[in-house]
Write a protein that holds these residues in place. Structure first.
Motif, PDB file in Angstrom:
ATOM      1  N   UNK A   1      51.711  52.701 -23.938  1.00  0.00           N
ATOM      2  CA  UNK A   1      50.587  52.175 -23.241  1.00  0.00           C
ATOM      3  C   UNK A   1      50.114  54.204 -23.536  1.00  0.00           C
ATOM      4  N   UNK A   2      48.772  54.038 -23.954  1.00  0.00           N
ATOM      5  CA  UNK A   2      47.457  55.311 -24.310  1.00  0.00           C
ATOM      6  C   UNK A   2      48.006  56.563 -23.218  1.00  0.00           C
ATOM      7  N   UNK A   3      47.578  56.113 -22.420  1.00  0.00           N
ATOM      8  CA  UNK A   3      48.146  57.376 -20.620  1.00  0.00           C
ATOM      9  C   UNK A   3      49.594  57.747 -20.574  1.00  0.00           C
ATOM     10  N   UNK A   4      50.148  57.245 -21.702  1.00  0.00           N
ATOM     11  CA  UNK A   4      51.685  57.102 -21.530  1.00  0.00           C
ATOM     12  C   UNK A   4      52.120  58.088 -22.075  1.00  0.00           C
ATOM     13  N   UNK A   5      52.034  60.347 -21.096  1.00  0.00           N
ATOM     14  CA  UNK A   5      52.938  60.920 -22.097  1.00  0.00           C
ATOM     15  C   UNK A   5      54.321  60.906 -22.472  1.00  0.00           C
TER      16      UNK A   5
ATOM     17  N   UNK B   1      66.599  48.864 -41.357  1.00  0.00           N
ATOM     18  CA  UNK B   1      66.101  48.201 -41.901  1.00  0.00           C
ATOM     19  C   UNK B   1      66.671  46.646 -40.411  1.00  0.00           C
ATOM     20  N   UNK B   2      68.162  46.750 -40.657  1.00  0.00           N
ATOM     21  CA  UNK B   2      68.295  45.407 -40.250  1.00  0.00           C
ATOM     22  C   UNK B   2      67.837  45.507 -38.660  1.00  0.00           C
ATOM     23  N   UNK B   3      67.343  46.329 -37.907  1.00  0.00           N
ATOM     24  CA  UNK B   3      67.067  46.597 -36.178  1.00  0.00           C
ATOM     25  C   UNK B   3      65.605  46.280 -36.456  1.00  0.00           C
ATOM     26  N   UNK B   4      64.676  45.597 -36.371  1.00  0.00           N
ATOM     27  CA  UNK B   4      63.761  45.421 -35.720  1.00  0.00           C
ATOM     28  C   UNK B   4      63.629  46.237 -35.648  1.00  0.00           C
ATOM     29  N   UNK B   5      61.746  46.736 -35.125  1.00  0.00           N
ATOM     30  CA  UNK B   5      60.997  47.519 -34.033  1.00  0.00           C
ATOM     31  C   UNK B   5      59.646  46.985 -33.825  1.00  0.00           C
ATOM     32  N   UNK B   6      59.539  46.822 -32.794  1.00  0.00           N
ATOM     33  CA  UNK B   6      58.583  46.426 -32.136  1.00  0.00           C
ATOM     34  C   UNK B   6      57.795  47.243 -30.790  1.00  0.00           C
ATOM     35  N   UNK B   7      56.600  47.688 -31.165  1.00  0.00           N
ATOM     36  CA  UNK B   7      55.226  48.204 -30.169  1.00  0.00           C
ATOM     37  C   UNK B   7      54.835  47.453 -29.807  1.00  0.00           C
ATOM     38  N   UNK B   8      54.508  47.082 -28.298  1.00  0.00           N
ATOM     39  CA  UNK B   8      53.716  46.114 -27.284  1.00  0.00           C
ATOM     40  C   UNK B   8      53.079  47.796 -26.777  1.00  0.00           C
ATOM     41  N   UNK B   9      51.734  47.599 -26.732  1.00  0.00           N
ATOM     42  CA  UNK B   9      50.750  48.292 -25.917  1.00  0.00           C
ATOM     43  C   UNK B   9      50.265  47.806 -24.957  1.00  0.00           C
ATOM     44  N   UNK B  10      50.552  48.473 -23.568  1.00  0.00           N
ATOM     45  CA  UNK B  10      50.023  47.645 -22.201  1.00  0.00           C
ATOM     46  C   UNK B  10      48.762  48.492 -21.848  1.00  0.00           C
TER      47      UNK B  10
ATOM     48  N   UNK C   1      52.599  55.382 -36.235  1.00  0.00           N
ATOM     49  CA  UNK C   1      53.723  54.476 -35.790  1.00  0.00           C
ATOM     50  C   UNK C   1      54.083  53.560 -36.893  1.00  0.00           C
ATOM     51  N   UNK C   2      55.309  53.390 -37.660  1.00  0.00           N
ATOM     52  CA  UNK C   2      55.618  52.659 -38.661  1.00  0.00           C
ATOM     53  C   UNK C   2      56.247  51.279 -38.714  1.00  0.00           C
TER      54      UNK C   2
ATOM     55  N   UNK D   1      44.257  51.029 -29.957  1.00  0.00           N
ATOM     56  CA  UNK D   1      43.866  51.822 -31.399  1.00  0.00           C
ATOM     57  C   UNK D   1      43.968  52.878 -32.064  1.00  0.00           C
ATOM     58  N   UNK D   2      43.048  54.494 -30.942  1.00  0.00           N
ATOM     59  CA  UNK D   2      42.803  55.317 -30.998  1.00  0.00           C
ATOM     60  C   UNK D   2      43.315  56.170 -31.092  1.00  0.00           C
ATOM     61  N   UNK D   3      45.039  56.010 -30.092  1.00  0.00           N
ATOM     62  CA  UNK D   3      46.000  56.276 -29.912  1.00  0.00           C
ATOM     63  C   UNK D   3      46.833  56.558 -30.827  1.00  0.00           C
TER      64      UNK D   3
END
Length: 152
Positions: A49-53, A70-79, A94-95, A86-88
């Motif tokens: 989350x954007x407020x998570x230091x 690249x064999x391991x996918x990375x997915x971020x999940x914004x709570x 994040x790539x 988006x502002x964060x």
């Protein structure tokens, strides 16, 4: 047995379960993020989350993981609220793929083993998309490397 012994030695919190599904809107609003798009690949899921230091401190590690392996996918999940997330990401790019789960996302995180909805929360899924290991709180490079190696 090699992976089981490695997991035991690392003290990684494991949980075996049926393959999990994930279908969420992209944070950008165009399309969906789905585990079906990364079939037969291990996945690092990172709830933030954007407020998570501590989430800011993890971003470089996750960006490096996405670039290095690249064999391991990375997915971020914004709570988070979409605009705040988006502002964060404008300030802390994040790539890797970013999904959006509007708060409260208790049920979603609970499906992945986070019963208290704490952040950050990282889950490593094996290639069959079963939870291999997870960690509540900030991850470091050592934990991430060992966890990904144990789950792939």
């Amino acid at each position: 047995m090699k992976h089981g012994l490695l997991i035991l030695l690392l003290g990684i919190n494991t949980a075996s379960a049926a393959p999990l599904q994930l279908d969420l809107p992209r944070l950008t609003g165009d399309g969906q993020v789905s585990l079906n798009s990364v079939k037969h690949r291990p996945v690092v899921l990172n709830f933030w989350a954007s407020n998570c230091v501590p989430c800011v401190a993890e971003l470089p590690l996750l960006n490096a993981q996405a670039a290095r392996q690249r064999r391991t996918a990375v997915i971020g999940i914004a709570i988070d609220e979409r605009q705040a997330a988006r502002r964060f990401l404008q300030q802390h790019p994040a790539s890797y793929e970013q999904a959006h789960a509007a708060p409260p996302a208790n049920m979603l995180m609970g499906r992945f083993g986070n019963q208290i909805s704490g952040l950050p929360y990282t889950v490593i899924l094996n290639a069959e998309h079963e939870v291999c290991t997870r960690r509540l709180g900030r991850i470091d490079a050592s934990w991430l490397a060992k966890a990904v190696a144990a789950c792939t």
